[in-house]
Design a protein around this motif. Structure first.
Motif, PDB file in Angstrom:
ATOM      1  N   GLN B  31      50.519  55.812  74.770  1.00  0.00           N
ATOM      2  CA  GLN B  31      50.768  55.057  75.991  1.00  0.00           C
ATOM      3  C   GLN B  31      50.863  53.569  75.621  1.00  0.00           C
ATOM      4  OE1 GLN B  31      47.297  55.553  78.392  1.00  0.00           O
ATOM      5  NE2 GLN B  31      47.895  53.977  79.861  1.00  0.00           N
ATOM      6  N   THR B  32      51.841  52.867  76.187  1.00  0.00           N
ATOM      7  CA  THR B  32      52.053  51.486  75.738  1.00  0.00           C
ATOM      8  C   THR B  32      51.597  50.430  76.746  1.00  0.00           C
ATOM      9  OG1 THR B  32      54.289  51.462  76.644  1.00  0.00           O
ATOM     10  CG2 THR B  32      54.061  52.098  74.337  1.00  0.00           C
ATOM     11  N   VAL B  33      51.072  49.354  76.189  1.00  0.00           N
ATOM     12  CA  VAL B  33      50.759  48.148  76.952  1.00  0.00           C
ATOM     13  C   VAL B  33      51.409  47.008  76.184  1.00  0.00           C
ATOM     14  CG1 VAL B  33      48.934  46.604  77.771  1.00  0.00           C
ATOM     15  CG2 VAL B  33      48.529  49.080  77.691  1.00  0.00           C
ATOM     16  N   LEU B  34      52.071  46.111  76.901  1.00  0.00           N
ATOM     17  CA  LEU B  34      52.747  45.000  76.227  1.00  0.00           C
ATOM     18  C   LEU B  34      52.032  43.695  76.552  1.00  0.00           C
ATOM     19  CD1 LEU B  34      55.259  43.903  74.652  1.00  0.00           C
ATOM     20  CD2 LEU B  34      56.457  43.829  76.850  1.00  0.00           C
ATOM     21  N   TYR B  35      51.790  42.886  75.541  1.00  0.00           N
ATOM     22  CA  TYR B  35      51.277  41.527  75.734  1.00  0.00           C
ATOM     23  C   TYR B  35      52.412  40.589  75.350  1.00  0.00           C
ATOM     24  CZ  TYR B  35      48.552  37.247  74.788  1.00  0.00           C
ATOM     25  OH  TYR B  35      48.083  35.961  74.757  1.00  0.00           O
ATOM     26  N   LEU B  36      52.953  39.932  76.346  1.00  0.00           N
ATOM     27  CA  LEU B  36      54.181  39.165  76.159  1.00  0.00           C
ATOM     28  C   LEU B  36      53.890  37.671  76.162  1.00  0.00           C
ATOM     29  CD1 LEU B  36      57.306  39.634  76.118  1.00  0.00           C
ATOM     30  CD2 LEU B  36      57.252  39.201  78.574  1.00  0.00           C
ATOM     31  N   LEU B  37      54.495  36.970  75.226  1.00  0.00           N
ATOM     32  CA  LEU B  37      54.323  35.515  75.130  1.00  0.00           C
ATOM     33  C   LEU B  37      55.643  34.828  75.419  1.00  0.00           C
ATOM     34  CD1 LEU B  37      52.415  35.532  71.738  1.00  0.00           C
ATOM     35  CD2 LEU B  37      51.402  35.039  73.963  1.00  0.00           C
ATOM     36  N   GLY B  38      55.564  33.676  76.046  1.00  0.00           N
ATOM     37  CA  GLY B  38      56.779  32.877  76.242  1.00  0.00           C
ATOM     38  C   GLY B  38      57.282  32.958  77.664  1.00  0.00           C
ATOM     39  N   GLU B  39      58.555  33.322  77.806  1.00  0.00           N
ATOM     40  CA  GLU B  39      59.136  33.454  79.141  1.00  0.00           C
ATOM     41  C   GLU B  39      58.768  34.834  79.680  1.00  0.00           C
ATOM     42  OE1 GLU B  39      63.367  32.762  78.699  1.00  0.00           O
ATOM     43  OE2 GLU B  39      62.879  31.333  77.112  1.00  0.00           O
ATOM     44  N   LEU B  40      58.333  34.863  80.937  1.00  0.00           N
ATOM     45  CA  LEU B  40      57.802  36.134  81.455  1.00  0.00           C
ATOM     46  C   LEU B  40      58.717  36.794  82.482  1.00  0.00           C
ATOM     47  CD1 LEU B  40      54.034  35.153  81.848  1.00  0.00           C
ATOM     48  CD2 LEU B  40      55.249  35.947  79.823  1.00  0.00           C
ATOM     49  N   ASP B  55      54.874  27.480  75.725  1.00  0.00           N
ATOM     50  CA  ASP B  55      55.144  27.385  74.291  1.00  0.00           C
ATOM     51  C   ASP B  55      53.977  27.988  73.528  1.00  0.00           C
ATOM     52  OD1 ASP B  55      57.456  26.020  74.861  1.00  0.00           O
ATOM     53  OD2 ASP B  55      56.496  24.051  74.742  1.00  0.00           O
ATOM     54  N   TYR B  56      54.265  28.509  72.362  1.00  0.00           N
ATOM     55  CA  TYR B  56      53.240  29.204  71.590  1.00  0.00           C
ATOM     56  C   TYR B  56      52.186  28.252  71.039  1.00  0.00           C
ATOM     57  CZ  TYR B  56      51.096  31.663  67.698  1.00  0.00           C
ATOM     58  OH  TYR B  56      50.192  32.197  66.832  1.00  0.00           O
ATOM     59  N   ASP B  57      50.935  28.570  71.337  1.00  0.00           N
ATOM     60  CA  ASP B  57      49.780  27.880  70.754  1.00  0.00           C
ATOM     61  C   ASP B  57      48.861  28.990  70.268  1.00  0.00           C
ATOM     62  OD1 ASP B  57      46.990  27.017  70.669  1.00  0.00           O
ATOM     63  OD2 ASP B  57      47.698  25.117  71.489  1.00  0.00           O
ATOM     64  N   SER B  58      48.603  29.049  68.975  1.00  0.00           N
ATOM     65  CA  SER B  58      47.913  30.203  68.408  1.00  0.00           C
ATOM     66  C   SER B  58      46.548  30.431  69.032  1.00  0.00           C
ATOM     67  CB  SER B  58      47.791  30.051  66.895  1.00  0.00           C
ATOM     68  OG  SER B  58      47.058  28.887  66.583  1.00  0.00           O
ATOM     69  N   GLN B  59      45.818  29.333  69.315  1.00  0.00           N
ATOM     70  CA  GLN B  59      44.473  29.510  69.882  1.00  0.00           C
ATOM     71  C   GLN B  59      44.535  30.120  71.281  1.00  0.00           C
ATOM     72  OE1 GLN B  59      42.662  25.579  69.462  1.00  0.00           O
ATOM     73  NE2 GLN B  59      40.846  26.550  68.618  1.00  0.00           N
ATOM     74  N   LEU B  60      45.428  29.587  72.119  1.00  0.00           N
ATOM     75  CA  LEU B  60      45.531  30.081  73.491  1.00  0.00           C
ATOM     76  C   LEU B  60      46.067  31.509  73.496  1.00  0.00           C
ATOM     77  CD1 LEU B  60      47.000  26.908  75.265  1.00  0.00           C
ATOM     78  CD2 LEU B  60      44.606  27.531  74.861  1.00  0.00           C
ATOM     79  N   ALA B  61      47.046  31.774  72.637  1.00  0.00           N
ATOM     80  CA  ALA B  61      47.623  33.115  72.581  1.00  0.00           C
ATOM     81  C   ALA B  61      46.589  34.127  72.095  1.00  0.00           C
ATOM     82  CB  ALA B  61      48.847  33.117  71.670  1.00  0.00           C
ATOM     83  N   ALA B  62      45.716  33.697  71.169  1.00  0.00           N
ATOM     84  CA  ALA B  62      44.678  34.600  70.652  1.00  0.00           C
ATOM     85  C   ALA B  62      43.627  34.875  71.726  1.00  0.00           C
ATOM     86  CB  ALA B  62      44.028  33.997  69.410  1.00  0.00           C
ATOM     87  N   GLU B  63      43.274  33.847  72.506  1.00  0.00           N
ATOM     88  CA  GLU B  63      42.311  34.064  73.601  1.00  0.00           C
ATOM     89  C   GLU B  63      42.882  35.063  74.605  1.00  0.00           C
ATOM     90  OE1 GLU B  63      41.461  30.236  75.329  1.00  0.00           O
ATOM     91  OE2 GLU B  63      40.634  29.506  73.423  1.00  0.00           O
ATOM     92  N   GLY B  64      44.169  34.906  74.930  1.00  0.00           N
ATOM     93  CA  GLY B  64      44.825  35.817  75.862  1.00  0.00           C
ATOM     94  C   GLY B  64      44.805  37.240  75.329  1.00  0.00           C
ATOM     95  N   LEU B  65      45.113  37.391  74.044  1.00  0.00           N
ATOM     96  CA  LEU B  65      45.136  38.714  73.420  1.00  0.00           C
ATOM     97  C   LEU B  65      43.742  39.345  73.464  1.00  0.00           C
ATOM     98  CD1 LEU B  65      46.508  40.956  71.816  1.00  0.00           C
ATOM     99  CD2 LEU B  65      46.157  39.624  69.741  1.00  0.00           C
ATOM    100  N   GLU B  66      42.730  38.528  73.188  1.00  0.00           N
ATOM    101  CA  GLU B  66      41.361  39.062  73.222  1.00  0.00           C
ATOM    102  C   GLU B  66      41.015  39.579  74.619  1.00  0.00           C
ATOM    103  OE1 GLU B  66      38.775  36.028  71.452  1.00  0.00           O
ATOM    104  OE2 GLU B  66      40.163  35.986  69.756  1.00  0.00           O
ATOM    105  N   SER B  67      41.460  38.862  75.654  1.00  0.00           N
ATOM    106  CA  SER B  67      41.116  39.319  76.997  1.00  0.00           C
ATOM    107  C   SER B  67      41.861  40.606  77.349  1.00  0.00           C
ATOM    108  CB  SER B  67      41.339  38.207  78.027  1.00  0.00           C
ATOM    109  OG  SER B  67      42.696  38.101  78.336  1.00  0.00           O
ATOM    110  N   VAL B  68      43.091  40.742  76.880  1.00  0.00           N
ATOM    111  CA  VAL B  68      43.831  41.992  77.138  1.00  0.00           C
ATOM    112  C   VAL B  68      43.152  43.155  76.406  1.00  0.00           C
ATOM    113  CG1 VAL B  68      46.033  43.203  76.855  1.00  0.00           C
ATOM    114  CG2 VAL B  68      46.029  40.790  77.486  1.00  0.00           C
ATOM    115  N   VAL B  69      42.726  42.912  75.175  1.00  0.00           N
ATOM    116  CA  VAL B  69      42.053  43.960  74.401  1.00  0.00           C
ATOM    117  C   VAL B  69      40.760  44.377  75.105  1.00  0.00           C
ATOM    118  CG1 VAL B  69      40.850  44.414  72.221  1.00  0.00           C
ATOM    119  CG2 VAL B  69      43.117  43.376  72.194  1.00  0.00           C
TER     120      VAL B  69
END
Lengths: 257, 308
Positions: B31-40, B55-69
């Motif tokens: 089953q798939t879940v997508l975590y999308l960055l950039g234009e939504l 725009d991509y910022d590694s710290q913010l993108a990583a925090e977002g990914l952690e919350s999705v996980v």
């Protein structure tokens, strides 16, 4: 600017590296050198020190023999070097390396900049910089390909992305990883080489850094050689146009066009 | 059922070919879940889509990914092995203590365990690695092809950054829109080395790539050609550049140093054109032409055009 540069000792020729029956990488007879991309990281560190003052400390995680790359670092402008030597790091696990460097940064820092190569010549996981940035809680720019400008508290860098590239400004302190195009590493002179030969380096163990032995979560199940290609079947005879026709037939036979 | 979280960037209004093929592979695994960055904006073929705009910022993108996980508890987190994908894989593995394998060529789930193969030691060996789930994997662009045909859905949850980023994008330079398919995704690569003698001569290779079709063929280079500034660094194939796996690799005037072979050892068929009979590349190729590339390449371009 206080800068920590992470360097790695790697085999000069990867074909000299062997893999043992218990699937351990053995450097064997391979000549060991400073990772080529590490030279670019070092050059960035030293040139920023020259522009803004401060110091450059080099760190490597690896066997006792890796002291030679710290000497090389000092010969081109690093002020100090520290080695992390422990059996716990024998496997060159990128996460373990990042954990060790995070502790070193804590112990010897604070640093305005931690710089390393985007991926090592032999391991090539590209994981150390991002893992380290997360562990020390700093912003990062990985795969920096050009330094546009620098101030004492920010760097403007060009970063390569999957498609295209972008110019970013990162506020220091930060972690930056560089590729081999960012600069041309300088050479040591005979005089600086001789001076570097006398340099002494502190060696730290995992225990010195308060690190637990790392349990490797990824298991290597098998290592095999990439099937070797035979010598090419030569296509020859006639004019360039005739050769081109023969190439087309061969490619058509293979279903490639 | 296995739950697979795919990390992807929206590039100029669409998923990249790499991200689309990764999503397809994820769908085959569970089953798939997508975590999308950039234009939504837009719709994406996944079970559910989380998005982080900007725009991509590694710290913010990583925090977002952690919350999705944390919300989704996926068994597997997949990202393309790109600058962004490797950044987030490393950050997630560090924060969650998860096993991580990067630059994977092939990925399977066997009895709940992840089994991945990748090339190591400069492309000279293939390693098979195993890890328990949950794990983080980055997959090399070009490893999988095709795209999902599942129903597309819009972003259902937009994440917001808790803090201001420390990385500010000043400008973005998109790849030339008229340029061909990305090297990692190309089925045919025409590559030039030192014997090209200058950047302007790469036009010969571009012409040949266009003869094959700009949707399937791209132009690459060896390290010396990129080092000399004849072509951009992004075109370098090899240990300090890109790793590619085309169906056909045509090496023009490249000697065949091991550092270059490391980036293309996964090519299915290799044709070497070189006027030096001793070029070591001839020993690592399927077909060889000992001849002047400045004569053979244009002749080949004409011959390919004639087949269309």
């Amino acid at each position: 600017m206080e800068i920590l540069v992470l360097l790695k000792q790697v085999p000069d020729e990867l074909s000299d590296v062997t893999v043992s029956s218990d699937l351990k990488v053995e450097k064997g007879s391979a000549k060991l050198i400073l990772d080529p991309v590490g030279k670019n990281a070092l050059e960035l560190a030293v040139s920023l020190k020259e522009a803004h003052g401060g110091s450059v400390q080099a760190v490597c995680v690896g066997p006792a023999s890796s002291k030679t790359i710290l000497k090389e670092a000092v010969s081109v402008g690093a002020d100090k070097g520290v080695q992390v030597v422990d059996e716990a790091f024998d496997g060159s696990d990128p996460i373990a390396t990042a954990q060790a460097v995070a502790k070193v940064a804590q112990k010897l820092g604070p640093f305005d900049l931690i710089v390393t190569g985007v991926r090592s010549y032999d391991g090539g996981s590209g994981l150390v910089a991002p893992t380290l940035a997360r562990l020390v809680g700093l912003p990062q720019v990985t795969a920096a390909n050009q330094l546009v400008s620098s101030t004492e508290d920010s760097l403007e860098l060009v970063q390569l992305l999957e498609k295209g590239q972008r110019t970013v400004e990162v506020t220091l302190p930060a972690v930056v990883s560089v590729d081999e195009y960012i600069n041309k590493p300088r050479y040591a002179s005979v005089k600086t080489k001789l001076a570097a030969n006398k340099a002494k380096f502190e060696a730290l163990s995992a225990a010195d850094l308060g690190l637990e032995p790392v349990s490797n979560q990824v298991v290597v199940k098998d290592v095999s050689a990439v099937p070797a290609r035979q010598s090419a079947e030569m296509i020859s005879g006639g004019s360039a146009d005739e050769i081109a026709q023969k190439i087309v037939s061969v490619l058509q036979n293979d279903g490639l066009i | 059922m296995t739950k697979v979280l795919v990390v992807a960037e929206n590039f100029q209004g669409a998923l990249s070919t790499t991200a689309a093929s990764l999503l397809k592979r994820a769908e085959e695994l569970g089953q798939t879940v997508l975590y999308l960055l950039g234009e939504l904006d837009g719709q994406y073929p996944a079970g559910q889509v989380y998005g982080l705009a900007g725009d991509y910022d590694s710290q913010l993108a990583a925090e977002g990914l952690e919350s999705v996980v944390e919300q989704e508890n996926p068994d597997l987190i997949l990202a393309p092995a790109t600058t962004v994908g490797n950044d987030l894989a490393g950050a997630l593995a560090a924060s969650k203590g998860l096993p991580v394998i990067t630059e994977v060529d092939q990925l399977e789930l066997q009895d709940g365990e992840i089994v991945a193969t990748k090339t190591i030691l400069g492309g000279s060996r293939i390693a098979t690695m195993g890890a328990a789930t949950p794990a983080v994997i980055t997959v090399r662009p070009g490893a999988y092809r095709g795209s999902s045909e599942a129903d597309a859905v819009a972003v259902s949850q937009t994440l917001s950054s808790g803090s201001a980023g420390k990385v500010t994008q000043k400008s973005f330079e998109a790849p030339d829109a008229s340029a061909s398919v990305a090297l990692e995704e190309a089925q045919i690569i025409v590559s030039g080395g030192r014997a090209m003698q200058g950047g302007e001569n790469f036009q010969l290779l571009t012409d040949l790539a266009h003869a094959f079709g700009s949707d399937v063929a791209a132009v690459g280079s060896s390290r010396p050609a990129a080092d000399a500034g004849w072509v951009p660094a992004q075109m370098e194939i090899g240990i300090s550049g890109k790793t590619v796996t085309p169906d056909l690799y045509i090496a023009c005037g490249i000697s065949g140093a091991s550092q270059h072979l490391a980036g293309m050892s996964g090519a299915k068929k290799v044709l070497v054109i070189n006027n030096d009979p001793d070029a070591s590349f001839f020993s690592h190729a399927d077909y060889g032409v000992e001849g002047d590339l400045f004569e053979v390449v244009p002749a080949l371009t004409k011959a390919i055009q004639a087949t269309k």
